[in-house]
Design an enzyme around this catalytic site. Structure first.
Site, PDB file in Angstrom:
ATOM      1  N   LYS A  99      -9.104   2.233  -7.147  1.00 56.17           N
ATOM      2  CA  LYS A  99      -9.960   2.734  -6.070  1.00 56.17           C
ATOM      3  C   LYS A  99     -10.736   3.990  -6.491  1.00 56.17           C
ATOM      4  CE  LYS A  99      -6.999   0.899  -2.379  1.00 56.17           C
ATOM      5  NZ  LYS A  99      -6.249   1.229  -1.141  1.00 56.17           N
ATOM      6  N   ARG A 193       1.100   4.274  -7.276  1.00 55.21           N
ATOM      7  CA  ARG A 193       0.659   5.030  -6.108  1.00 55.21           C
ATOM      8  C   ARG A 193       1.383   6.370  -5.995  1.00 55.21           C
ATOM      9  NH1 ARG A 193       0.364  -0.368  -2.306  1.00 55.21           N
ATOM     10  NH2 ARG A 193      -1.894  -0.719  -2.472  1.00 55.21           N
ATOM     11  N   ASN A 203      -4.876   5.893  -2.089  1.00 53.48           N
ATOM     12  CA  ASN A 203      -3.609   5.593  -2.757  1.00 53.48           C
ATOM     13  C   ASN A 203      -3.800   4.945  -4.124  1.00 53.48           C
ATOM     14  OD1 ASN A 203      -4.501   3.113  -1.890  1.00 53.48           O
ATOM     15  ND2 ASN A 203      -2.637   2.569  -0.763  1.00 53.48           N
ATOM     16  N   HIS A 206      -5.103  -1.074  -5.451  1.00 54.27           N
ATOM     17  CA  HIS A 206      -4.929  -2.166  -4.489  1.00 54.27           C
ATOM     18  C   HIS A 206      -4.280  -3.335  -5.211  1.00 54.27           C
ATOM     19  CE1 HIS A 206      -6.013  -5.465  -1.712  1.00 54.27           C
ATOM     20  NE2 HIS A 206      -6.414  -6.096  -2.798  1.00 54.27           N
TER      21      HIS A 206
END
Length: 376
Positions: A99, A193, A203, A206
């Site tokens: 992310k 994470r 976090n 994914h």
């Protein structure tokens, strides 16, 4: 495995001259690591049984592109039930995404992935539109956090990855840990994470929850989203196949980011001999190992990267080091080639030598080879 007779896959090869996709049966014999290819349409042997350099058992999984004597064959189907049952038991796919909040840790996360026994069969940095992000998260569109997650994941670069391992979905979810970072830090402190996440939706990574989600999310990133290189203040990086297979790609990416280079385009690509010769044409007649170098970059996937910084070409060349890793180790031991290169052919990484060539090389990788891949 030595008692097994053979495995069978259906492959597709795009014939650039005839502009058609041809289908073949590929037979792999594990006892002696040999391959035989049968032309389905013409009903005849296309390649007699023999050892193909650079191809081994670990390369056999659906979706992979394998280079067989400068022809890229994509493994698209299992050729028989025996092969299907065997490989679905020992090897499966899932999808992972790095992310925006973990941009500076892309290399470290990729290194963790390799260290935990995953293979990466596809990888691409891109930006999602809000519509793309809404499609990506359509399985949670009724949840209160939906719009917040859509806005966040479309705010900056993400890196999509197809991951391969036995029980890949379960193993990947275990490696990344609970969605809530605080919970991950308490209950799974070694998870991605816990290590790289910030808080809330930031976090770091994914993971697909099931195979249908994995296929949908992977298809969005790799088949529908086109990412353009910037082509200014840039230089071109090619992480070579041997560095990837040796598990050093993440380490090299991390060095680039740590040294202040912006990664503005990145993709795992497969190039054939014609493309490699065109890309490295400037070195023909200059490097005595030119032919071996061409063979070394078509034997597996490369990772092409556009990096950006002021005086980018010169600063990158300094970081990469001399062409010969032995010289690099003696004179500049902290350079990339000193750390990860083996010899002049297997020297881990290519970088642009001349400033005027940087946009040309990046354009070739991301607008010609990548477009060529999608056109197939």
């Amino acid at each position: 495995m030595s008692i097994l007779e053979r495995f069978c896959f259906i492959t597709e090869y795009y014939d650039t001259y005839a502009t058609i996709v041809k289908k073949f049966q590929l037979f792999y014999y594990p006892k002696d690591d040999t391959i035989e290819i049968y032309d389905i349409k013409n009903k005849k042997i296309f390649l007699k049984r023999g050892v193909v350099p650079g191809i081994s058992f670990k390369d056999l999984y659906l979706g992979n592109d394998i280079n067989i004597y400068s022809r890229l064959h994509k493994l698209v189907e299992y050729g028989d039930d025996y092969t299907k049952n065997y490989f679905e038991e020992i090897r499966s796919n899932t999808f992972g995404l790095i992310k925006p909040d973990a941009y500076l840790n892309i290399g470290k996360i990729i290194d963790c992935i390799y260290q935990n026994g995953f293979s990466i069969s596809k990888l691409k940095l891109c930006k999602l539109s809000t519509d793309d992000a809404a499609f990506f998260y359509n399985n949670i569109q009724n949840q209160p956090s939906f719009q917040t997650m859509v806005n966040f994941i479309s705010s900056d670069y993400v890196v999509g990855m197809d991951l391969v391992k036995k029980n890949a979905i379960k193993e990947w979810l275990s490696l990344i840990g609970p969605e809530d970072v605080e919970s991950a830090q308490k209950t799974a402190p070694n998870s991605l994470r816990a290590i790289f996440g910030d808080s809330g939706i930031k976090n770091a990574v994914h993971g697909s929850l099931n195979s249908s989600d994995a296929k949908r999310e992977s298809s969005l990133i790799f088949n529908k989203i086109r990412h353009e290189p910037i082509l200014n203040n840039c230089s071109c990086v090619v992480i070579k196949p041997h560095a990837i297979s040796e598990g050093n790609a993440g380490k090299i990416i991390d060095i680039l980011l740590t040294e202040g280079f912006e990664i503005s385009s990145m993709e795992m690509l497969y190039i054939d001999k014609v493309q490699a010769e065109e890309f490295f044409e400037i070195y023909k007649g200059v490097l005595p190992e030119y032919s071996q170098m061409i063979d070394s970059v078509v034997c597996g996937p490369i990772i092409g990267i556009e990096v950006r910084q002021n005086d980018c070409v010169n600063k990158l060349r300094t970081l990469v080091g001399p062409h010969d890793p032995d010289i690099a180790k003696a004179l500049r031991p902290n350079t990339i080639r000193a750390k990860f290169g083996n010899n002049c052919v297997y020297n881990a990484i290519h970088c642009t030598d001349l400033e005027e060539d940087a946009p040309i090389e990046c354009d070739y990788l991301f607008n010609k080879i990548s477009c060529f891949k999608y056109s197939n």
